[in-house]
Scaffold this active site. Sequence first.
Site, PDB file in Angstrom:
ATOM      1  N   ASP A   1       0.503  -3.780  12.233  1.00  0.00           N
ATOM      2  CA  ASP A   1       0.957  -4.121  10.879  1.00  0.00           C
ATOM      3  C   ASP A   1       1.267  -5.620  10.807  1.00  0.00           C
ATOM      4  O   ASP A   1       2.237  -6.096  11.417  1.00  0.00           O
ATOM      5  CB  ASP A   1       2.197  -3.289  10.531  1.00  0.00           C
TER       6      ASP A   1
ATOM      7  N   ASP B   1       4.830  -6.529   9.350  1.00  0.00           N
ATOM      8  CA  ASP B   1       5.915  -6.208  10.290  1.00  0.00           C
ATOM      9  C   ASP B   1       5.913  -7.156  11.482  1.00  0.00           C
ATOM     10  O   ASP B   1       6.974  -7.609  11.926  1.00  0.00           O
ATOM     11  CB  ASP B   1       5.766  -4.766  10.786  1.00  0.00           C
TER      12      ASP B   1
ATOM     13  N   ARG C   1       0.853  -1.199   0.000  1.00  0.00           N
ATOM     14  CA  ARG C   1       0.000   0.000   0.000  1.00  0.00           C
ATOM     15  C   ARG C   1       0.880   1.237   0.000  1.00  0.00           C
ATOM     16  O   ARG C   1       1.756   1.364   0.860  1.00  0.00           O
ATOM     17  CB  ARG C   1      -0.863   0.034   1.259  1.00  0.00           C
TER      18      ARG C   1
ATOM     19  N   THR D   1      -1.435   7.420  -0.495  1.00  0.00           N
ATOM     20  CA  THR D   1      -2.733   7.257  -1.167  1.00  0.00           C
ATOM     21  C   THR D   1      -3.521   6.055  -0.629  1.00  0.00           C
ATOM     22  O   THR D   1      -4.723   5.946  -0.887  1.00  0.00           O
ATOM     23  CB  THR D   1      -2.533   7.033  -2.675  1.00  0.00           C
TER      24      THR D   1
HETATM   25  C1  PRP Z   1      -1.193  -5.011   4.278  1.00  0.00           C
HETATM   26  C2  PRP Z   1      -2.017  -6.267   4.294  1.00  0.00           C
HETATM   27  C3  PRP Z   1      -2.822  -6.156   3.022  1.00  0.00           C
HETATM   28  C4  PRP Z   1      -3.054  -4.682   2.928  1.00  0.00           C
HETATM   29  C5  PRP Z   1      -4.467  -4.413   3.360  1.00  0.00           C
HETATM   30  O1  PRP Z   1      -0.123  -5.125   3.417  1.00  0.00           O
HETATM   31  O2  PRP Z   1      -1.256  -7.431   4.357  1.00  0.00           O
HETATM   32  O3  PRP Z   1      -2.165  -6.643   1.878  1.00  0.00           O
HETATM   33  O4  PRP Z   1      -2.136  -4.038   3.818  1.00  0.00           O
HETATM   34  O5  PRP Z   1      -4.780  -3.098   3.184  1.00  0.00           O
HETATM   35  P1  PRP Z   1      -5.897  -2.617   2.144  1.00  0.00           P
HETATM   36  O6  PRP Z   1      -7.079  -3.484   2.374  1.00  0.00           O
HETATM   37  O7  PRP Z   1      -6.118  -1.188   2.561  1.00  0.00           O
HETATM   38  O8  PRP Z   1      -5.328  -2.714   0.763  1.00  0.00           O
HETATM   39  P2  PRP Z   1       0.980  -3.978   3.277  1.00  0.00           P
HETATM   40  O9  PRP Z   1       0.620  -3.041   2.182  1.00  0.00           O
HETATM   41  O10 PRP Z   1       1.241  -3.359   4.624  1.00  0.00           O
HETATM   42  O11 PRP Z   1       2.241  -4.755   2.759  1.00  0.00           O
HETATM   43  P3  PRP Z   1       3.146  -5.858   3.511  1.00  0.00           P
HETATM   44  O12 PRP Z   1       2.275  -7.077   3.715  1.00  0.00           O
HETATM   45  O13 PRP Z   1       4.230  -6.104   2.535  1.00  0.00           O
HETATM   46  O14 PRP Z   1       3.634  -5.296   4.817  1.00  0.00           O
HETATM   47  N1  URA Z   2      -2.419  -3.592   6.928  1.00  0.00           N
HETATM   48  C1  URA Z   2      -2.049  -4.073   8.148  1.00  0.00           C
HETATM   49  O1  URA Z   2      -1.082  -4.822   8.257  1.00  0.00           O
HETATM   50  N2  URA Z   2      -2.771  -3.712   9.215  1.00  0.00           N
HETATM   51  C2  URA Z   2      -3.832  -2.889   9.129  1.00  0.00           C
HETATM   52  O2  URA Z   2      -4.458  -2.601  10.170  1.00  0.00           O
HETATM   53  C3  URA Z   2      -4.194  -2.403   7.868  1.00  0.00           C
HETATM   54  C4  URA Z   2      -3.475  -2.770   6.782  1.00  0.00           C
END
Ligand code: PRP
Ligand code: URA
Length: 208
Positions: free
Chosen positions: A199, A202, A103, A107
């Site tokens: 997160d 993380d 994400r 945005t």
């Molecule tokens: C997180 C999660 C989803 C997304 C959800 O990933 O694992 O993929 O956010 O958010 P949304 O419904 O608003 O799209 P992130 O973008 O943090 O990436 P990561 O898993 O690599 O940390």
């Molecule tokens: N992605 C995450 O990992 N946690 C949230 O709460 C939203 C998006």
Amino acid sequence: MEGVYISEHPLVKHKLTLLRDKSTDSTQFRQLVNELASLLCYEATQDLAIAPRTVETPMGKAQGSTLAESIGLVPILRAGLGMVDGFWTMVPGAEVWHIGLYRDENTLRPVQYYNKLPVEPRVQVCLILDPMLATGGSAIATVDLLREWGAKRIKFVGLIAAPEGVKALHDAHPDVSIHVGAVDEHLNDIGYIVPGLGDAGDRQFGTA
Ligand code: PRP
Ligand code: URA
């Protein structure tokens, strides 16, 4: 909402609570994601088609069943990776195709950086795996990709969702069933689920 399934299983509730706890470390977090994935796999696969199969037991013939549909697991990187083993425990024959999305912090829109889909779909059911359904942008982008590619039957499986994400995914793709462990209160102004778990990527990978 039709096609939205929120687990009522006591083990899911128990393990989700441990997962949310900020004192849960990465090792325990990964183990819980794995176990929750297996439990949600059980729930999300209740309508898979079966065909009759007869086997010989040491005592005679048994009329049984065999899965009649092939399954593709589509983990959204990074956090969806942690759900793959839990699904494989239940469906060892599933193929796995990785989709990389993150994400954009400003945005909140998903940005694609990886796509390991084969040239043509060769399974009957695609299960998208991602622990978090927040705005719904990442899940919708993944369904869009799978649809363009030709996938017919698609399900989304997540651990925690925001009501906003459930509605967005359902509105964009009403034929995609949504299976989650819990639907929380709301999204905060930076797109995090409240109370959620923070997160998910993380916390799994120790990168906070
Ligand atoms: C997180 C999660 C989803 C997304 C959800 O990933 O694992 O993929 O956010 O958010 P949304 O419904 O608003 O799209 P992130 O973008 O943090 O990436 P990561 O898993 O690599 O940390
Ligand atoms: N992605 C995450 O990992 N946690 C949230 O709460 C939203 C998006």
